[in-house]
Motif scaffolding. Structure first.
Motif: not given
Lengths: 227, 227
Positions: B68-76, B95-101, B183-188
């Motif tokens: 799952k992680m790999l598939k998100k990395f390379a095609p970018v 970063l959007s992917f990591l926000q969800k995971n 400071i909120k993590f999500d904002d950061y």
DNA sequence: GTCTATAGAAGGATAGAC
DNA sequence: GTCTATCCTTCTATAGAC
């Protein structure tokens, strides 16, 4: 005392050192009292005699390691250097420290995630806001010149930590991936001491030039440089 | 099927999902078969019926997550964008992917360090050298212009990974430290999507200008740009 | 202080009824 | 396929001899 062997050391100290090694290697959950006793060369009931329980022993080790890491971090930003000198000093010193303690980042990050309650008390002493306020105030002139506002400091501080900590936290991964490409991890880290500093300094100096929202400023800057 | 509840799902799937949650939260060493059975709402002997052992169950979960992680990395890095566009796309998407995971980085880094044998087979499929060669070849003109040599690619690729992965690997730490500063993590993280991209692009464009060892080259380049 | 022996609990895995 | 009952091992922790 000069020729003191392992066996002459005080028992409590030997336990502590063995525990440090085992906990760093296997984490709290993966470590066994028996492993620690074996490495310390003694009976495992002695660990209970000196430290009462596995958890207490771990807390003692964790505190020592956290403090060791912390002590190396903050003082780097003291002293009477320019911002650029401080950045170079930080990357050189912090990466050298991690070369000698390559497993600390993975250990600390993991335990913080697995046992967050355990670390609250250590974090209570740390005021990270002070760190970036101090840095900002000390170098306000240089930062103003580069259009770096105070609000950017959290991003900047965490970026510096990212650049040094991540390669060690992901060391196993990088060793494996680099191996196929014929790159040695140690060489990569050595190179990183200057790369990260150059990278950081260059980014700070020119962020306004590369930010599309600041097109007007870019043009102004370009003009300034040309004349 | 649209209104399928948790209880209607196939048993094997329910085990797998519960195991994924528990393993991510507690790691292999910290997870208990009983915890997984409880979360899946069934008897623990069923886990053995379907997956034979805790280790096999873990391997199945780990492979899924790593892929799952790999598939998100390379095609970018594929597609017909400029280098700058790719960098912006990478930071936004990753970063959007990591926000969800948010727990994936800590989980993966930890397991890689604790059980390196287990991950060798997954890494065998990854040729990171291809990634940076591909990137370098595709954007040779832009990189030449900035005096970025092929030898710098490992530093650049790992720097990009550092900037996205570290904040999540250290999330518990940052939440705690930022909390005191309001400071909120999500904002950061939201802010980081553009900050990291700006930072990266700015550094690449100007590394030669900031590197004291390359003074001569800087002057040459400046001249080229001016004419 | 250090060891042996063992309690006592928890965890992974299996046999067998249904 | 799913459950109950149980085995066996491992682990932390303690009691007690020396």
């Amino acid at each position: 005392m000069q020729f003191m062997t392992d066996h002459d050391k005080q028992t409590e100290e030997r336990i502590f050192e063995a525990a440090t090694e085992v906990f760093i290697e296997k984490g709290l959950d993966g470590s066994r009292i028996q492993d620690i006793a074996d490495r310390a060369g003694m009976n495992k009931s002695l660990l209970h005699y000196y430290y009462r329980s596995k958890d207490r022993l771990f807390d003692a080790v964790f505190e020592m390691i956290a403090m060791k890491m912390l002590k190396k971090f903050a003082p780097v930003f003291e002293g009477d250097l320019t911002l650029e000198e401080k950045i170079r000093f930080f990357f050189r010193e912090h990466l050298s420290f991690l070369q000698k303690n390559p497993r600390l980042p993975a250990f600390l990050l993991n335990e913080v995630n697995r046992h967050p309650e355990r670390i609250r008390k250590f974090l209570a002493n740390i005021n990270i806001e002070n760190l970036w306020k101090m840095l900002y105030d000390q170098h306000k002139d240089e930062l103003d010149q580069y259009n770096i506002t105070r609000e950017k400091m959290p991003q900047i501080i965490t970026t510096m930590a990212s650049l040094t900590v991540f390669p060690f936290a992901a060391k196993m991964l990088l060793v494996e991936l680099f191996g196929k490409a014929g790159i040695k991890f140690d060489d990569y880290i050595e190179e990183r001491k200057t790369f990260a500093a150059d990278f950081m300094i260059s980014a700070l100096k020119n962020m306004n030039r590369s930010n599309p929202e600041d097109e007007s400023k870019i043009k102004k800057n370009d003009n300034k440089k040309k004349k």
